[in-house]
Design an enzyme around this catalytic site. Structure first.
Site, PDB file in Angstrom:
ATOM      1  N   ARG A 222     -20.779 -39.012 -17.367  1.00 51.63           N
ATOM      2  CA  ARG A 222     -21.758 -38.510 -18.460  1.00 51.63           C
ATOM      3  C   ARG A 222     -21.787 -37.347 -18.643  1.00 51.63           C
ATOM      4  O   ARG A 222     -20.959 -36.587 -18.086  1.00 51.63           O
ATOM      5  CB  ARG A 222     -23.323 -38.710 -17.607  1.00 51.63           C
ATOM      6  CG  ARG A 222     -23.676 -40.160 -17.173  1.00 51.63           C
ATOM      7  CD  ARG A 222     -25.082 -40.142 -16.428  1.00 51.63           C
ATOM      8  NE  ARG A 222     -25.440 -41.322 -15.956  1.00 51.63           N
ATOM      9  CZ  ARG A 222     -26.538 -41.662 -15.293  1.00 51.63           C
ATOM     10  NH1 ARG A 222     -27.499 -40.651 -15.286  1.00 51.63           N
ATOM     11  NH2 ARG A 222     -26.857 -42.820 -14.933  1.00 51.63           N
TER      12      ARG A 222
ATOM     13  N   ARG B  70     -23.075 -26.260 -15.181  1.00 49.26           N
ATOM     14  CA  ARG B  70     -24.155 -25.413 -16.117  1.00 49.26           C
ATOM     15  C   ARG B  70     -24.917 -24.391 -14.845  1.00 49.26           C
ATOM     16  O   ARG B  70     -25.208 -23.213 -15.192  1.00 49.26           O
ATOM     17  CB  ARG B  70     -25.078 -26.172 -16.645  1.00 49.26           C
ATOM     18  CG  ARG B  70     -24.601 -26.734 -17.760  1.00 49.26           C
ATOM     19  CD  ARG B  70     -25.204 -27.710 -18.681  1.00 49.26           C
ATOM     20  NE  ARG B  70     -26.503 -26.938 -19.045  1.00 49.26           N
ATOM     21  CZ  ARG B  70     -27.424 -27.646 -19.367  1.00 49.26           C
ATOM     22  NH1 ARG B  70     -27.664 -29.197 -19.518  1.00 49.26           N
ATOM     23  NH2 ARG B  70     -28.701 -27.283 -19.838  1.00 49.26           N
TER      24      ARG B  70
ATOM     25  N   ASP C 272     -24.411 -34.126 -20.363  1.00 49.97           N
ATOM     26  CA  ASP C 272     -25.689 -33.669 -20.866  1.00 49.97           C
ATOM     27  C   ASP C 272     -25.864 -33.712 -22.255  1.00 49.97           C
ATOM     28  O   ASP C 272     -24.902 -33.653 -23.091  1.00 49.97           O
ATOM     29  CB  ASP C 272     -26.018 -32.533 -20.223  1.00 49.97           C
ATOM     30  CG  ASP C 272     -25.909 -32.460 -18.647  1.00 49.97           C
ATOM     31  OD1 ASP C 272     -26.049 -33.665 -17.950  1.00 49.97           O
ATOM     32  OD2 ASP C 272     -25.791 -31.139 -18.104  1.00 49.97           O
TER      33      ASP C 272
END
Length: 275
Positions: free
Chosen positions: A50, A207, A52
């Protein structure tokens, strides 16, 4: 029946990430729609992982099983004519039926871009986080060294994480500075690129590491604080989650033998499944 492995570049600015979501516009949705328009097959693709919302990718792998006999050399051009301009398929190859883009991945690298110049770049602003005041790049590199190795990354994981284990291995973490955009005589710092390579990543992990690292660069934390944050296994101890648009999935690596199984093996597997 063929298993096709493709790579896709995308600017994630206008997407809710790669993987299909109950609501929102995703890269996977557009790829599946384009494949359906091309072949008539309503199928699900498998991504290498995945990303974001707002995160970008360079050569993100995905694979799918198809009955189409379209030659490999035609797939990229055919799909790109059916995709938005900010999603581009760049590679297509046939792989063993046993290949799985996510489970077969051995190493993934993310890159985070910080524009340390006085002014933002009008052309790269969607791909860089702009930080106009000076950052302690040496301190940031020292802090990065603490995340290399096998650790419990609970402190750097989303509070909503449902993973049974937060243990991950980081193989390499480095910071590089490109000063080619600096103006002569100015206080421009250039573009700071952070590369983090590991065997897998938790939601928001890179992040949150970057948000903490930026605080080190700003002098709000000491480089050695990174070790204490890791050991705390407490999200509250780490810094904020850095903005998404500075992050790019940079590369995904596989064991070469997983990509080169013979066609004969594929045919045998098809026969076994048929029986």
């Amino acid at each position: 029946m063929r298993n096709l492995l493709m790579k896709v570049d995308y600017d994630g600015t206008h997407y809710e990430g790669f993987q299909t979501q109950p609501s929102g516009r995703t890269v996977q949705d557009h790829l599946e729609q384009a494949i359906c328009q091309l072949t008539g097959e309503k199928l699900k693709i498998t991504g290498s992982g995945r990303t974001d919302a707002g995160v970008h990718a360079y050569g993100q792998p995905f694979n799918f099983i198809t009955e189409s006999r379209i030659p490999l050399e035609r797939w990229c051009l055919a799909l790109n004519t059916r995709l938005p301009l900010d999603i581009v398929v760049t590679e297509a190859k046939e792989v063993p039926l046993s290949f799985h883009s996510r489970r077969s991945a051995k190493r993934k690298t993310y890159r985070y871009a910080i524009n340390g110049n006085r002014f933002p770049d009008a052309f790269q602003r969607r791909l860089q986080y702009h930080h106009p005041t000076p950052l302690d790049a040496e301190g940031m590199q020292q802090a990065l060294a603490h995340v290399v190795g096998t650790h419990d990354f609970t402190s750097f994981a989303s509070r909503k994480s449902t993973k049974e284990s937060h243990v991950r291995t980081i193989y390499e973490a480095r910071l590089e500075i490109d000063r080619s955009s600096c103006r002569p005589g100015s206080k421009d710092q250039g573009i700071l690129y952070t590369y983090i390579t590991g065997n897998g990543f938790l939601q928001y992990m890179v992040r949150i590491i970057m948000g903490t690292l930026i605080e080190v660069g700003e002098g709000k934390r000491r480089p050695d604080d990174m070790r204490a944050i890791l050991e705390a296994c407490n999200r509250m101890k780490a810094g904020p989650t850095a903005v998404a648009h500075g992050l790019t999935l940079w590369s995904v690596e596989y064991d070469p033998c997983m990509l080169t199984e013979s066609r004969e093996s594929n045919e045998n597997l098809i026969q076994q499944n048929g029986n």
